[in-house]
Design an enzyme around this catalytic site. Structure first.
Site, PDB file in Angstrom:
ATOM      1  N   GLY A   1       0.861  -1.182   0.000  1.00  0.00           N
ATOM      2  CA  GLY A   1       0.000   0.000   0.000  1.00  0.00           C
ATOM      3  C   GLY A   1       0.888   1.219   0.000  1.00  0.00           C
ATOM      4  N   GLU A   2       0.674   2.093   0.940  1.00  0.00           N
ATOM      5  CA  GLU A   2       1.490   3.304   1.042  1.00  0.00           C
ATOM      6  C   GLU A   2       1.937   3.417   2.501  1.00  0.00           C
ATOM      7  OE1 GLU A   2       2.869   5.450  -1.070  1.00  0.00           O
ATOM      8  OE2 GLU A   2       3.655   6.260   0.793  1.00  0.00           O
ATOM      9  N   SER A   3       3.236   3.251   2.708  1.00  0.00           N
ATOM     10  CA  SER A   3       3.727   3.132   4.089  1.00  0.00           C
ATOM     11  C   SER A   3       3.555   4.421   4.891  1.00  0.00           C
ATOM     12  CB  SER A   3       5.189   2.699   4.089  1.00  0.00           C
ATOM     13  OG  SER A   3       5.986   3.648   3.398  1.00  0.00           O
TER      14      SER A   3
ATOM     15  N   HIS B   1       5.023  -8.460  -4.592  1.00  0.00           N
ATOM     16  CA  HIS B   1       3.625  -8.730  -4.206  1.00  0.00           C
ATOM     17  C   HIS B   1       3.159 -10.112  -4.657  1.00  0.00           C
ATOM     18  CE1 HIS B   1       2.409  -4.519  -3.207  1.00  0.00           C
ATOM     19  NE2 HIS B   1       3.385  -4.216  -4.047  1.00  0.00           N
TER      20      HIS B   1
ATOM     21  N   GLU C   1       0.785 -11.693  -3.557  1.00  0.00           N
ATOM     22  CA  GLU C   1      -0.685 -11.717  -3.481  1.00  0.00           C
ATOM     23  C   GLU C   1      -1.333 -11.237  -4.772  1.00  0.00           C
ATOM     24  OE1 GLU C   1       1.249  -9.493  -2.295  1.00  0.00           O
ATOM     25  OE2 GLU C   1       0.354  -7.503  -2.398  1.00  0.00           O
TER      26      GLU C   1
ATOM     27  N   CYS D   1       6.121  -5.295   0.424  1.00  0.00           N
ATOM     28  CA  CYS D   1       6.243  -3.945  -0.127  1.00  0.00           C
ATOM     29  C   CYS D   1       6.105  -2.882   0.971  1.00  0.00           C
ATOM     30  CB  CYS D   1       5.281  -3.760  -1.283  1.00  0.00           C
ATOM     31  SG  CYS D   1       5.825  -2.453  -2.387  1.00  0.00           S
TER      32      CYS D   1
ATOM     33  N   ARG E   1      12.852   3.485   0.286  1.00  0.00           N
ATOM     34  CA  ARG E   1      11.523   3.554  -0.343  1.00  0.00           C
ATOM     35  C   ARG E   1      11.659   3.925  -1.819  1.00  0.00           C
ATOM     36  NH1 ARG E   1       8.201   7.740   1.558  1.00  0.00           N
ATOM     37  NH2 ARG E   1       6.499   6.674   0.519  1.00  0.00           N
TER      38      ARG E   1
ATOM     39  N   ILE F   1       5.846  -2.900  -7.455  1.00  0.00           N
ATOM     40  CA  ILE F   1       5.065  -1.680  -7.686  1.00  0.00           C
ATOM     41  C   ILE F   1       5.615  -0.580  -6.774  1.00  0.00           C
ATOM     42  CG2 ILE F   1       2.758  -0.630  -7.645  1.00  0.00           C
ATOM     43  CD1 ILE F   1       1.658  -3.558  -7.802  1.00  0.00           C
ATOM     44  N   ARG F   2       6.283   0.385  -7.352  1.00  0.00           N
ATOM     45  CA  ARG F   2       6.944   1.440  -6.566  1.00  0.00           C
ATOM     46  C   ARG F   2       7.613   0.827  -5.335  1.00  0.00           C
ATOM     47  NH1 ARG F   2       4.052   5.069  -4.192  1.00  0.00           N
ATOM     48  NH2 ARG F   2       2.163   3.846  -4.320  1.00  0.00           N
TER      49      ARG F   2
END
Ligand code: GLN
Length: 205
Positions: A48-50, A179, A181, A80, A109, A138-139
């Site tokens: 997600g976005e940490s 990822h 998942e 991630c 990051r 992903i990023r």
């Protein structure tokens, strides 16, 4: 039967819960509040976005309790943003960005740069399973530095970023920059379930 919590503050927690179920986990619950932590034996931290996850963990008052559970040996898997949340040190984190810790690693990051925000790579992780993994980034972060207690599970194997560390393990804590998942490869989740079920983990129950 140990219960695996999936941190559901933000990110792709649903996909992880589905992967855990398909990988054979029998007891899975979403974790958002301190009381949700009372019934879990292990925790999965999604992508997600940490920075958002860190803020929400503080707001929902789970930052300290999760930190304590990990320090006491609770098995954890972070992918991630989840890897970022497990790092002891961040490069390019926000100045007020806090983590749960658990891995003696420095994580950068968005390490692969904007030009390759998302990509797939074939890699091997022999400790997890034989054969190739199709890893989706992903990023994604990478592990820039790690202590001697940390075992490297996978690295980028070719190209510009060859050698970059993208999966690690330290005690009961594992993390991947990628990822699983988002693929139908369940080997990472199966490995985590095995880690949760091992006698050393169950002694905590
Ligand atoms: N770049 C994101 C972060 O810093 C992580 C991306 C992801 O989880 N897919 O949190």
């Amino acid at each position: 039967m140990p219960r695996i919590g999936v941190l559901a503050l933000q990110g792709d927690f649903r996909e992880h819960a589905i992967s855990l179920r398909d990988a054979g986990a029998v007891s899975i619950s979403f974790v958002k509040n301190p009381q949700d932590l009372q019934t879990i034996d292990a925790l999965l931290i999604p992508g997600g976005e940490s920075t958002a996850m860190s803020k929400l963990a503080k707001a929902f008052e789970v930052l300290e309790p999760i930190r304590d559970l990990i320090a006491k040996g609770m098995p954890v898997y972070g992918s991630c943003a989840g890897m970022i949340m497990l790092a002891s040190k961040l490069v390019d984190g926000n100045s007020d960005q806090e983590t749960f810790g658990g891995l003696d690693i420095t994580v950068r990051r968005n390490a692969f740069g904007r030009q390759v925000d998302s990509f797939e790579a074939q890699l091997h992780a022999p400790e997890i399973a034989d054969g190739e993994f199709n890893a989706v980034f992903i990023r994604a972060p990478w592990v820039e530095d790690f202590s001697s207690d940390v075992e490297v599970l996978a690295r980028i194997e070719s190209g510009q970023h060859k050698g970059a560390v993208v999966a690690v393990k330290q005690g009961n804590v594992i993390a991947s920059s990628f990822h699983p998942e988002l693929t139908n490869d369940l080997r990472f989740h199966k490995y985590f379930i095995k880690l949760v079920n091992q006698p050393q983990s169950l002694e905590r129950l």
